[in-house]
Design a protein around this motif. Structure first.
Motif, PDB file in Angstrom:
ATOM      1  N   LEU A   8       0.388   6.814  14.791  1.00  0.00           N
ATOM      2  CA  LEU A   8       0.415   5.383  14.500  1.00  0.00           C
ATOM      3  C   LEU A   8       1.271   4.645  15.527  1.00  0.00           C
ATOM      4  N   SER A   9       2.376   5.239  15.917  1.00  0.00           N
ATOM      5  CA  SER A   9       3.238   4.623  16.926  1.00  0.00           C
ATOM      6  C   SER A   9       2.514   4.502  18.256  1.00  0.00           C
ATOM      7  N   LEU A  10       1.752   5.533  18.618  1.00  0.00           N
ATOM      8  CA  LEU A  10       0.987   5.493  19.864  1.00  0.00           C
ATOM      9  C   LEU A  10       0.038   4.303  19.876  1.00  0.00           C
ATOM     10  N   PHE A  11      -0.719   4.128  18.801  1.00  0.00           N
ATOM     11  CA  PHE A  11      -1.700   3.039  18.783  1.00  0.00           C
ATOM     12  C   PHE A  11      -1.032   1.675  18.660  1.00  0.00           C
ATOM     13  N   ALA A  12       0.118   1.610  17.996  1.00  0.00           N
ATOM     14  CA  ALA A  12       0.862   0.352  17.941  1.00  0.00           C
ATOM     15  C   ALA A  12       1.340  -0.043  19.337  1.00  0.00           C
ATOM     16  N   VAL A  13       1.830   0.928  20.093  1.00  0.00           N
ATOM     17  CA  VAL A  13       2.275   0.661  21.467  1.00  0.00           C
ATOM     18  C   VAL A  13       1.090   0.241  22.337  1.00  0.00           C
ATOM     19  N   LEU A  14      -0.048   0.901  22.165  1.00  0.00           N
ATOM     20  CA  LEU A  14      -1.242   0.520  22.930  1.00  0.00           C
ATOM     21  C   LEU A  14      -1.680  -0.905  22.597  1.00  0.00           C
ATOM     22  N   ALA A  15      -1.619  -1.272  21.310  1.00  0.00           N
ATOM     23  CA  ALA A  15      -1.989  -2.634  20.916  1.00  0.00           C
ATOM     24  C   ALA A  15      -1.059  -3.647  21.556  1.00  0.00           C
ATOM     25  N   LEU A  16       0.239  -3.401  21.459  1.00  0.00           N
ATOM     26  CA  LEU A  16       1.201  -4.335  22.044  1.00  0.00           C
ATOM     27  C   LEU A  16       1.044  -4.418  23.555  1.00  0.00           C
ATOM     28  N   GLY A  17       0.826  -3.270  24.192  1.00  0.00           N
ATOM     29  CA  GLY A  17       0.645  -3.272  25.643  1.00  0.00           C
ATOM     30  C   GLY A  17      -0.566  -4.085  26.065  1.00  0.00           C
ATOM     31  N   ALA A  18      -1.667  -3.937  25.346  1.00  0.00           N
ATOM     32  CA  ALA A  18      -2.873  -4.689  25.671  1.00  0.00           C
ATOM     33  C   ALA A  18      -2.663  -6.177  25.445  1.00  0.00           C
ATOM     34  N   TRP A  19      -1.934  -6.528  24.391  1.00  0.00           N
ATOM     35  CA  TRP A  19      -1.694  -7.947  24.104  1.00  0.00           C
ATOM     36  C   TRP A  19      -0.708  -8.564  25.095  1.00  0.00           C
TER      37      TRP A  19
END
Length: 309
Positions: A233-244
């Motif tokens: 979950l942390s991985l995908f949260a970081v990916l979401a924030l990075g993309a945004w």
């Protein structure tokens, strides 16, 4: 009856207005469309609103009109998608505690009537398509493939949430195309972030059904990530924030965008750090809390488009 208005462990909210004030014959159709659980409509709508705001703000008068039209479209298409999902999954739903009370496995709606209801809701979406320019309409139609195949993915792969994310965030492309007649790399980044965000919230949602899913062989990222859920979950949260963050940079949004985006990051930390993966009620609560992520990112984009003082 629990405090949230459900009986036993089910996702049906018996206290919702649609189950109290609609005529008895209409209530099962409202439940097929998930009118009693509006969080799904919000999660479908927010990517549309993000990209509309990215393309139009600060033209607030035009923006409000398009936001209202997309809200109607999200309500209709989410209802059609949920009804289709229930049609495809009716036999599986009958074996899962949370879903066995849904209208089709419970025998409240016949299959033929559910198909008709899917078509009627889809017609509302088709009518809205005619309000879009040809390019945006073509972009919107492309999403129907994802909508059609998603219900079968949980039988074929442990990553059905990826397909859901691709479908649910398609509005991040459609909204911008509607008001600009084109796509941009910023909207692609916005879309990619939305897909990663869906991996967070829908994995949490799927944690409610892990026990039953394991028994009947339904696959999900909740089961796939069971050994280390917070890490994934942390991985995908970081990916979401990075993309945004990338979307804000590519769109040249102002500093307020990044300040509010930091609050989104804190919300992710709260969700993941305090998640109780074996507590269905907590998983449902954390899933619903993602509406705040949608509002925060919307506010961030709007603030990022404000003229510099």
């Amino acid at each position: 009856m629990s405090a949230d208005g459900t009986t036993g462990f089910t996702d049906i909210n018996r206290q919702h207005w649609s189950l109290r004030y609609l005529p008895p014959w209409a209530r099962p159709y409202g439940r097929l469309s998930r009118w009693d659980r509006p969080i799904g409509t919000w999660l479908l709508l927010f990517p549309c609103w993000w990209s509309l705001t990215l393309g139009l703000a600060p033209q607030w008068d035009r923006l409000v009109g398009w936001m209202a039209l997309f809200a109607l479209g999200a309500l209709a298409m989410r209802g059609a998608g949920c009804t289709w999902n229930d049609i495809v999954d009716r036999k599986i739903d009958a074996q899962v505690e949370r879903t066995r009370s849904r209208p089709l496995p419970a025998g409240e709606v016949k299959l033929r009537n559910a198909l008709i209801w899917t078509a009627l809701q889809s017609l509302v979406g088709v009518a809205i398509l005619f309000k879009l320019n040809k390019f945006a309409g073509g972009v919107a139609l492309a999403s129907l493939i994802l909508v059609a195949v998603y219900p079968t993915m949980k039988r074929l792969t442990s990553w059905p949430q990826v397909v859901l994310g691709l479908a649910f965030n398609w509005g991040a492309l459609v909204g911008y195309a509607t008001v600009t007649g084109e796509l941009s790399w910023a909207t692609v980044a916005l879309y990619a972030g939305g897909v990663a965000w869906t991996m967070v919230y829908d994995t949490i949602y799927a944690m409610q059904d892990q026990r039953d899913d394991a028994i009947i062989g339904v696959r999900s990222t909740a089961r796939r990530f069971a050994a280390a859920p917070r890490r994934w979950l942390s991985l995908f949260a970081v990916l979401a924030l990075g993309a945004w963050v990338l979307a804000g940079h590519l769109a040249a949004l102002g500093p307020l965008y990044f300040a509010i985006l930091a609050a989104v990051g804190l919300h992710f930390v709260w969700q993941i750090a305090f998640l109780r993966q074996n507590d269905p009620a907590d998983c449902l609560f954390k899933f619903k809390a993602n509406a705040l992520v949608g509002w925060l990112l919307l506010a961030a984009i709007a603030a990022g488009r404000l003229p510099a003082l």
